[in-house]
Design a protein around this motif. Structure first.
Motif, short mmCIF file in Angstrom:
data_model
loop_
_atom_site.label_atom_id
_atom_site.label_comp_id
_atom_site.label_asym_id
_atom_site.label_seq_id
_atom_site.Cartn_x
_atom_site.Cartn_y
_atom_site.Cartn_z
N ARG A 74 -16.72 14.54 -8.74
CA ARG A 74 -16.04 13.45 -8.48
C ARG A 74 -16.88 12.94 -6.75
NH1 ARG A 74 -11.95 10.18 -8.36
NH2 ARG A 74 -13.10 8.48 -10.07
N ARG A 75 -15.97 13.51 -6.55
CA ARG A 75 -16.41 13.30 -4.46
C ARG A 75 -17.41 12.83 -3.92
NH1 ARG A 75 -12.91 13.57 -0.53
NH2 ARG A 75 -13.54 14.10 1.46
N LYS A 76 -18.57 14.13 -5.28
CA LYS A 76 -20.58 13.78 -4.71
C LYS A 76 -20.38 12.93 -5.44
CE LYS A 76 -22.59 17.78 -4.95
NZ LYS A 76 -23.74 18.58 -5.21
N GLY A 77 -20.17 11.93 -6.33
CA GLY A 77 -20.29 10.95 -6.58
C GLY A 77 -21.17 11.28 -8.23
N GLU A 78 -20.96 12.10 -8.91
CA GLU A 78 -21.79 12.41 -9.68
C GLU A 78 -20.98 12.19 -11.05
OE1 GLU A 78 -24.12 16.49 -10.22
OE2 GLU A 78 -24.27 16.99 -7.81
N ILE A 79 -20.16 12.05 -10.83
CA ILE A 79 -18.91 11.49 -12.44
C ILE A 79 -18.88 9.91 -12.00
CG2 ILE A 79 -16.93 11.71 -13.54
CD1 ILE A 79 -17.72 14.49 -12.60
N HIS A 80 -19.32 8.63 -12.81
CA HIS A 80 -19.80 7.35 -12.41
C HIS A 80 -19.53 6.73 -14.11
CE1 HIS A 80 -23.45 7.73 -12.53
NE2 HIS A 80 -23.21 8.71 -11.60
N GLY A 81 -18.92 5.97 -13.42
CA GLY A 81 -19.01 4.77 -14.71
C GLY A 81 -17.28 5.13 -15.10
#
Length: 158
Positions: A74-81
């Motif tokens: 999540r922090r890396k931005g790979e889990i979004h939406g």
């Protein structure tokens, strides 16, 4: 915020209901609930289907590792939406709810029995199942989105 709200709500609701079950029902006690369901107090020191009894704390550590991985991605931005936030919130909240039981009591309190032969679960287990379904739906939607518009899917080609 959806991720954190969902995870916190799932873990808190799961722990609240488990505390009620432990406080009001003896282990093994069963009360008909709704249709073919019953509230049955069961303590499971293993995992799903009562496999690997006695390894509750090992599974608790695995749950903490899973939560750390979700937070990292999540922090890396790979889990979004919103769909993936909800999915990971249900999965994380469910993992946390059962991990708390495993660390604190050395076993998980289960109470939702599906008869005949449908197994016995708790709210954390149900949340994990919801999280998996949402994750699969998100994967299918992402696949079709990329198939319809390959250039907008990631700009790997350009």
């Amino acid at each position: 915020m959806l991720f954190y709200f969902t995870a916190a709500l799932v873990a808190a609701a799961d722990q609240f209901v488990k505390a009620l079950i432990r406080a009001t029902m003896a282990v093994g006690e069963s009360v008909p609930f709704w249709g073919s369901m019953a509230l049955t107090h069961y303590e499971n020191s293993g995992m799903a289907g009562s496999r690997f009894q006695g390894y509750a704390r090992v599974f608790a550590v695995l749950a903490v590792v899973f939560i750390a991985i979700v937070l990292y991605y999540r922090r890396k931005g790979e889990i979004h939406g919103p769909l993936m936030d909800a999915s990971m919130g249900f999965l994380t909240g469910g993992a946390a709810g059962n991990a708390i039981d495993r660390f604190w009591f050395g076993k998980v309190t289960d109470f939702l029995e599906f008869r005949p032969g449908g197994g016995i679960l708790n709210l954390a287990d149900i949340a994990i199942n919801i999280g998996v379904v949402l994750f699969l739906i998100g994967g299918v939607l992402d696949y079709y989105r990329k198939k319809q518009n390959p250039l907008a899917a990631g700009d790997e080609q350009g």
